[in-house]
Design an enzyme around this catalytic site. Structure first.
Site, PDB file in Angstrom:
ATOM      1  N   ARG A   1       0.830  -1.211   0.000  1.00  0.00           N
ATOM      2  CA  ARG A   1       0.000   0.000   0.000  1.00  0.00           C
ATOM      3  C   ARG A   1       0.861   1.256   0.000  1.00  0.00           C
ATOM      4  NH1 ARG A   1      -0.756   4.758   2.714  1.00  0.00           N
ATOM      5  NH2 ARG A   1      -0.385   3.686   4.692  1.00  0.00           N
ATOM      6  N   ASP A   2       1.506   1.540   1.117  1.00  0.00           N
ATOM      7  CA  ASP A   2       2.301   2.763   1.225  1.00  0.00           C
ATOM      8  C   ASP A   2       3.489   2.738   0.269  1.00  0.00           C
ATOM      9  OD1 ASP A   2       3.004   5.229   2.173  1.00  0.00           O
ATOM     10  OD2 ASP A   2       3.597   4.575   4.156  1.00  0.00           O
TER      11      ASP A   2
ATOM     12  N   HIS B   1       5.778   4.353  12.535  1.00  0.00           N
ATOM     13  CA  HIS B   1       5.806   4.300  11.075  1.00  0.00           C
ATOM     14  C   HIS B   1       6.778   5.393  10.603  1.00  0.00           C
ATOM     15  CE1 HIS B   1       3.527   3.725   7.143  1.00  0.00           C
ATOM     16  NE2 HIS B   1       4.185   4.844   6.907  1.00  0.00           N
TER      17      HIS B   1
ATOM     18  N   HIS C   1       9.511   7.112   7.922  1.00  0.00           N
ATOM     19  CA  HIS C   1      10.101   7.246   6.587  1.00  0.00           C
ATOM     20  C   HIS C   1      11.584   7.570   6.759  1.00  0.00           C
ATOM     21  CE1 HIS C   1       6.420   7.414   3.873  1.00  0.00           C
ATOM     22  NE2 HIS C   1       5.954   7.143   5.077  1.00  0.00           N
TER      23      HIS C   1
ATOM     24  N   CYS D   1       4.638   9.662  -0.103  1.00  0.00           N
ATOM     25  CA  CYS D   1       3.263  10.131   0.071  1.00  0.00           C
ATOM     26  C   CYS D   1       2.952  11.191  -0.981  1.00  0.00           C
ATOM     27  CB  CYS D   1       3.079  10.720   1.469  1.00  0.00           C
ATOM     28  SG  CYS D   1       1.432  11.418   1.729  1.00  0.00           S
TER      29      CYS D   1
ATOM     30  N   ASN E   1       9.645   4.575   2.956  1.00  0.00           N
ATOM     31  CA  ASN E   1       9.579   4.092   4.328  1.00  0.00           C
ATOM     32  C   ASN E   1      10.911   3.472   4.722  1.00  0.00           C
ATOM     33  OD1 ASN E   1       6.415   3.939   5.113  1.00  0.00           O
ATOM     34  ND2 ASN E   1       6.704   3.572   2.929  1.00  0.00           N
TER      35      ASN E   1
END
Length: 311
Positions: free
Chosen positions: A10-11, A202, A204, A235, A244
């Site tokens: 996803r990310d 989370h 990055h 993002c 990430n």
């Protein structure tokens, strides 16, 4: 128990310029399922108009080979997204807001208060469907539009998410600028309000401090870590932010602390190689010169990135 949440599908893929075929994503998720990660964030049930790379969420969920013991999760923005997630038999859903009003407006076109209000029926519907519920708090340290975010602002958002009914919150360093000291400062306040087993982190890796921040969080008792295989990610609403923190790096760092991390690095590499034909070659460890993320850096000069890292 320590948990690795693999957010690559996803990310990791939402910001890629190329559209990756559903069949490749399915193979990617299946390969990740064999790696030993505890959870895979497979996709997001968001508008294809805003995130076209994830328009195939239903198909991917329908065709993946689910492995016992692995949680398959997805991002949902609203009741419509939740209905799609329920239909796709998602195990866990995530709501998302930010600690920055500006970022919230750019990302989901509402205020923080508006987002929380929107979450109420989604949270009830998720729990009624037997789903676990996560809440993401983006820009928990720095915002590309507002700069440094005060820990008190983050804690307030977390408490509002807890009131909504989330089971877990993920504290997100959206532009990757947080330092270990800043991570500690936030956790000092946050963990007096919420237990460590309900907090994920989370990070990055824009400024190369993702692993340091993971280990700082680990030293505070955090045991849920989001990461993306190969450091994929970014993002669309955080200009200049890069990927990430890499799952491989997180696994190695935690193993160096003698943690029992049951993740197979070779299987992660196998999964990552499936994407090689489709991904951009240009992967930066620092933001692009002149980006809004770069503008928050003390080394930024005349809108040109000088290539230095904050310490």
């Amino acid at each position: 128990m320590l948990k690795i949440v693999e957010v690559g599908p996803r990310d990791g893929l939402q910001n890629e310029p190329a559209v990756i075929p559903p069949a490749v994503k399915i193979d990617f998720v299946n390969a990740l399922s064999l790696s030993g990660v505890n959870e895979i964030e497979v996709s997001a049930f968001v508008s294809p108009r805003w995130v076209p790379q994830l328009a195939d969420a239903e198909e991917v969920f329908r065709k993946i080979a689910r492995r016992e013991g692995v949680v398959y999760s997805a991002l949902v923005p609203n009741e419509k997204g939740l209905a799609r997630a329920v239909s796709a038999k998602v195990d866990k859903v995530s709501l998302f807001t930010a600690a920055s009003e500006s970022f919230n407006q750019k990302n989901i076109n509402t205020s923080i208060a508006g987002a929380i209000q929107r979450f109420l029926p989604v949270a009830k519907g998720a729990h009624d469907a037997g789903m676990t519920l996560r809440g993401y708090v983006s820009t928990a340290f720095w915002c590309p539009f507002e700069g440094r975010i005060a820990p008190a602002a983050v804690i307030e958002v977390v408490e509002r998410l807890i009131d909504v009914g989330v089971d877990e919150v993920s504290i997100s360093d959206t532009i990757g600028k947080a330092s270990p000291d800043e991570v500690g400062m936030l956790l000092d306040g946050l963990l007096s309000r919420i237990s460590t087993d309900r907090v994920a982190v989370h990070f990055h890796d824009t400024y190369g401090r993702g692993v340091e921040n993971v280990l700082t969080s680990w030293s505070y008792g955090i045991r849920i870590f989001d990461a993306s295989v190969g450091g994929l990610g970014g993002c669309p609403y955080a200009p200049g932010a890069t990927g990430n923190v890499a799952t491989e790096a997180v696994v190695k760092a935690l193993k160096s602390k003698e943690e029992a991390v049951g993740v197979d690095l070779e299987q992660l590499a196998n999964a990552r190689r499936l994407l090689d034909p489709f991904l951009s070659e240009e992967r930066r460890a620092l933001p692009r010169g002149g980006s809004l993320a770069c503008a928050t850096c003390e080394f930024s000069h005349q809108d040109v990135c000088c290539g230095q890292r904050s310490v």
